[in-house]
Design an enzyme around this catalytic site. Structure first.
Site, PDB file in Angstrom:
ATOM      1  N   LYS A  34       0.811  -1.219   0.000  1.00  0.00           N
ATOM      2  CA  LYS A  34       0.000   0.000   0.000  1.00  0.00           C
ATOM      3  C   LYS A  34       0.847   1.273   0.000  1.00  0.00           C
ATOM      4  CE  LYS A  34      -1.662   0.942   4.020  1.00  0.00           C
ATOM      5  NZ  LYS A  34      -0.887   2.131   4.450  1.00  0.00           N
ATOM      6  N   THR A  35       1.838   1.334   0.889  1.00  0.00           N
ATOM      7  CA  THR A  35       2.665   2.537   1.013  1.00  0.00           C
ATOM      8  C   THR A  35       3.442   2.803  -0.279  1.00  0.00           C
ATOM      9  OG1 THR A  35       2.896   2.112   3.385  1.00  0.00           O
ATOM     10  CG2 THR A  35       4.435   3.673   2.401  1.00  0.00           C
TER      11      THR A  35
ATOM     12  N   GLN B 185      -9.353  -3.968   7.860  1.00  0.00           N
ATOM     13  CA  GLN B 185      -8.470  -3.572   8.959  1.00  0.00           C
ATOM     14  C   GLN B 185      -8.990  -2.336   9.691  1.00  0.00           C
ATOM     15  OE1 GLN B 185      -4.103  -4.096   8.267  1.00  0.00           O
ATOM     16  NE2 GLN B 185      -4.688  -4.493   6.142  1.00  0.00           N
TER      17      GLN B 185
ATOM     18  N   ARG C 127      -0.160  -9.964  10.821  1.00  0.00           N
ATOM     19  CA  ARG C 127       1.130  -9.352  11.207  1.00  0.00           C
ATOM     20  C   ARG C 127       2.255 -10.360  10.995  1.00  0.00           C
ATOM     21  NH1 ARG C 127      -0.018  -5.293   9.804  1.00  0.00           N
ATOM     22  NH2 ARG C 127      -1.926  -6.371   9.201  1.00  0.00           N
TER      23      ARG C 127
ATOM     24  N   ASP D 273      -4.401   8.286   3.278  1.00  0.00           N
ATOM     25  CA  ASP D 273      -3.957   6.945   3.650  1.00  0.00           C
ATOM     26  C   ASP D 273      -4.836   6.429   4.791  1.00  0.00           C
ATOM     27  OD1 ASP D 273      -2.443   4.656   3.765  1.00  0.00           O
ATOM     28  OD2 ASP D 273      -0.780   5.556   4.870  1.00  0.00           O
ATOM     29  N   GLU D 274      -4.957   5.119   4.916  1.00  0.00           N
ATOM     30  CA  GLU D 274      -5.728   4.474   5.993  1.00  0.00           C
ATOM     31  C   GLU D 274      -7.131   5.086   6.113  1.00  0.00           C
ATOM     32  OE1 GLU D 274      -4.538   1.901   7.152  1.00  0.00           O
ATOM     33  OE2 GLU D 274      -2.385   2.019   7.504  1.00  0.00           O
TER      34      GLU D 274
END
Length: 761
Positions: A32-33, A255, A614, A224-225
């Site tokens: 994503k980043t 998430q 994770r 973002d997010e």
């Protein structure tokens, strides 16, 4: 554009979409980043002016990393021209530029949670309210929720539904507290974190020219997010992008785990309603985890109804199956997990940094800490007291704050008599009473006793006057002296350095306090040196950076080798080779508070999904069949989430030898695993049976009971009478017995707490 060759097909399509609304749904570990970073770089290479780009993140760390990556592609100078940062940092700068419109000083203070709670405690005391009914944390949470939903103090007081809720909660004075809190913050020239969003909405709502200016300036908006945004953030973004609609949001509805902070999953689920002509891009290839972990996580999250459908996949190896370990007690769980980490580290030559223990609540850390210490395994708990919340640091920062904004009431109260200068508690109370009486800040009172009379003696007035003169001297240097020079001057002149350096009988704690001040001064020096020639190097600018730090921005000890321990909420965005997800029991995870509605339960399931994803190589689940809570022995059932993992991706294992017979019956046969769905919900609370321990910590049970007790033995209990032992599990202090009492049925007890008389000896 060689960097574009690093992208897969889906990532590349998302990067190249520049004009019009777009939503990028990014599965866990899908890069994503990278997509967000490359998209901005690509926009700039397409001749879009970086001054027209607004990129909003949730941590300063993420913004800094993205700026550096973009700088590597298009040049550091151009990258700095992008307006990029957290919602709070970007909007705080907008508010400082336009503060006069709202009646705030441009150098307004930003209150952290500790400051807000301190102020609320003062107000609760002022109103003579019961501080147990009106706990500062609960009151602040209520006010925060109101602000995030853009409910002003006046609107709050006029809303009959809200007032009724407060009466039901036995907090009928909430509206008055909220109004007073807002007024005190305003008089102090201070905003709390929620105000940075609330007041930005007020600014854009009440001043159309300001809104128009930023709509023209920020022609391209990236978020973002996005699944973590609340209503206030959603509204600001929607207004900013309303003219050009060049908005790109990136996130993962699977998430969304921060509803307790006000995050609203509907913002991402309803994006298509706000922008009907939007383009949807799905990043579904996971680069992080093994196939077993990815497939197991997919199966779990598929059970949620409210979601944007996607199929996450990976080309990584199959890897190990997810392990599930059942233990008798929470203490045994700590031992089993620690032993596993220790063995893997030694046998496979792994660093302790490769391991993480994740839990639902911070209170679960105790048993793991004890076990880790016994094996001398280094660990670090994240989410504890941050560097900037330590007393000595808050003290010095309060001097900095007061120098920048004399109206800052919380900073004033903290340092007016620290280090001690003979200004007593009664004197300070008289000053505060006068400030409240005249609706001004305490600084205005002490700066002009003629205008605001206070009943204090001449000696106290003289000492206060010296304090006022000192603060004014700091203020005079604020904009013409570099931050590091002024910080050293304040630390010395205030007496803090002398106070910490002259403490008698200096032990480790005193030495650490002084070292922490040195660390802060070093950080300010580093800040000054890192600023470009055209950037401000003032202490005010440093304080702005510090005030906006998030938990995820705290300095990490990357060079230290330790096991990471944290809540699942804190782990979001991180990854570890080996993850231990502990305490998987009904009413703990999922939380008992989440069982009242499908919405809450689905968020708990998303939290479980976040925890599993994770892990890169192994994911290890564990639960205990009993644990102590509030002094009671609770019988626990396995979490329903274990049952939701497809059995083909799981393996049930027994603890190492000597750790009890977790998955083995008394006959040595493996017990069938049924998980939580086939068992009744809820936990059965058992008070410790005659749980009286001697000062040595040993049980008061007869000496022969724990070691000589066998299945079939007859025993006598003070409360339940005579009974027969039907089952024994565990070893040592964790030995648990099931006893059938004719009048009371079967009871399960820990022998170290049970005061039994063995009749067969």
């Amino acid at each position: 554009m060689g960097y574009l060759e690093e992208l897969n097909e889906s990532q590349l399509a998302a990067v190249k979409h520049i004009e019009g609304p777009a939503m990028v749904i990014a599965g866990a570990g899908s890069g994503k980043t990278r997509v967000l970073t490359f998209r901005i770089a690509y926009m700039m290479e397409q001749k879009i002016d970086p001054f027209n780009i607004l990129a909003l993140t949730f941590t300063n760390k993420a913004a800094k990393e993205m700026t550096e990556r973009i700088g590597n592609i298009v040049g550091a100078g151009e990258a700095r021209n992008i307006t990029m940062g957290t919602f709070h940092s970007v909007f705080s700068r907008i508010l400082r530029v336009n503060s006069d419109r709202l009646g705030y000083p441009s150098n307004f203070t930003i209150y952290d949670t500790q400051d807000s709670k301190s102020l609320l405690k003062d107000i609760i005391k002022q109103f003579n309210l019961d501080d147990k009914a009106y706990k500062a944390g609960n009151v602040l949470g209520r006010i925060s929720s109101a602000k995030n939903n853009l409910i002003s103090p006046d609107s709050y007081a006029k809303n009959p539904e809200i007032i009724q809720e407060d009466k039901m909660a036995k907090r009928p004075e909430m509206a008055r507290i909220y109004k007073t809190y807002a007024a005190r913050c305003f008089n102090a020239g201070a905003m709390d974190f929620d105000d940075l969003l609330y007041q930005t909405n007020v600014l854009l709502r009440d001043f159309p020219d300001v809104l128009s200016y930023y709509q023209q300036k920020f022609r391209y908006v990236l978020v973002d997010e996005y699944q973590d945004t609340n209503y206030a953030q959603y509204l600001i973004v929607k207004k900013m992008a309303a003219v050009y609609e060049n908005i790109c949001v990136v996130g993962d509805d699977a998430q969304s785990i921060y509803s307790f902070r006000g995050a609203n999953i509907k913002n991402i689920l309803n994006f298509k309603k706000d922008y009907p002509d939007f383009k949807l891009y799905k990043l579904e290839q996971n680069y992080r985890s093994t196939k077993n972990i990815v497939e197991a996580a997919n199966g779990v999250i598929a059970k949620n109804k409210d979601q944007i459908k996607k199929t996450v996949w990976t080309e990584n190896e199959n890897g190990e199956k997810i392990s599930v370990t059942r233990t008798l007690t929470d203490n045994e769980e700590g031992k089993v997990v620690t032993q596993s980490i220790y063995d893997k580290s030694k046998n496979d030559g792994l660093s302790y940094n490769d391991f993480a223990i994740l839990y639902r609540t911070n209170r679960q850390s105790r048993s793991f800490e004890e076990a880790l210490r016994k094996l001398n395994v280094p660990y670090k708990i994240y989410g504890g007291l941050s560097f900037y919340q330590r007393k000595e640091i808050k003290d010095l920062l309060s001097y900095f704050r007061l120098a920048a904004n004399q109206q800052d009431e919380e900073a004033f109260k903290r340092v007016i008599n620290y280090p001690k200068r003979g200004i007593g508690k009664t004197t300070i109370e008289h000053v505060m009473i006068a400030a409240n009486q005249y609706s001004v800040s305490p600084w205005e009172v002490v700066s002009d006793f003629n205008r605001y009379p206070v009943q204090i003696n001449t000696g106290a007035r003289t000492k206060i006057s010296s304090f006022v003169t000192m603060i004014k001297s700091f203020t005079a240097q604020l904009d013409r002296t570099d931050a590091d020079v002024l910080a050293q001057e304040i630390a010395r002149s205030s007496g803090i350095l002398k106070e910490l350096n002259s403490e008698k009988d200096k032990g480790p704690e005193e030495v650490e306090r002084y070292s922490n001040i040195e660390e802060l001064l070093s950080a300010i020096k580093e800040f000054t040196l890192s600023r470009a020639e055209d950037e401000s190097k003032s202490l005010s600018e440093f304080m702005l950076d510090v005030a906006l730090l998030t938990d995820a921005d705290q300095k990490e000890d990357e060079e230290k080798n330790h096991v990471t321990m944290m809540t699942i909420h804190s782990s979001k965005g991180l990854e570890f080779s080996h993850v231990y997800l502990v305490g998987l029991e009904e009413n703990l995870f999922p939380s008992q508070l989440s069982l009242n509605s499908r919405t809450d339960l689905e968020e708990e399931r998303r939290l479980f999904y976040v925890a599993i994803t994770r892990a890169k190589k192994t994911c290890n689940l564990s639960y205990a069949t009993s644990r102590f809570q509030w002094g009671n022995l609770i019988t626990c059932e396995p979490s329903r989430f274990i049952d939701e993992i497809d059995p083909q991706f799981m393996k049930h294992i027994s603890p190492p030898r000597g750790m009890g017979r977790s998955l083995v019956t008394g006959r040595g046969e493996k017990e069938p695993f049924t998980g939580g769905l086939n068992r009744p919900m809820g936990s059965r609370s058992l008070k410790p049976i005659n749980s009286v321990a001697s000062s040595s910590g040993k049980s008061n049970s007869p000496a022969g009971a724990p070691s000589h007790l066998k299945v079939g033995y007859n025993v006598e209990h003070d409360r339940f009478g005579k009974g027969k032992v039907t089952q024994l599990e565990g070893t040592g202090s964790d030995t648990k017995a099931t006893i059938f009492f004719p009048r009371h049925g079967s009871k399960t007890v820990l022998l170290r707490f049970a005061k039994l008389k063995v009749l067969d000896l």
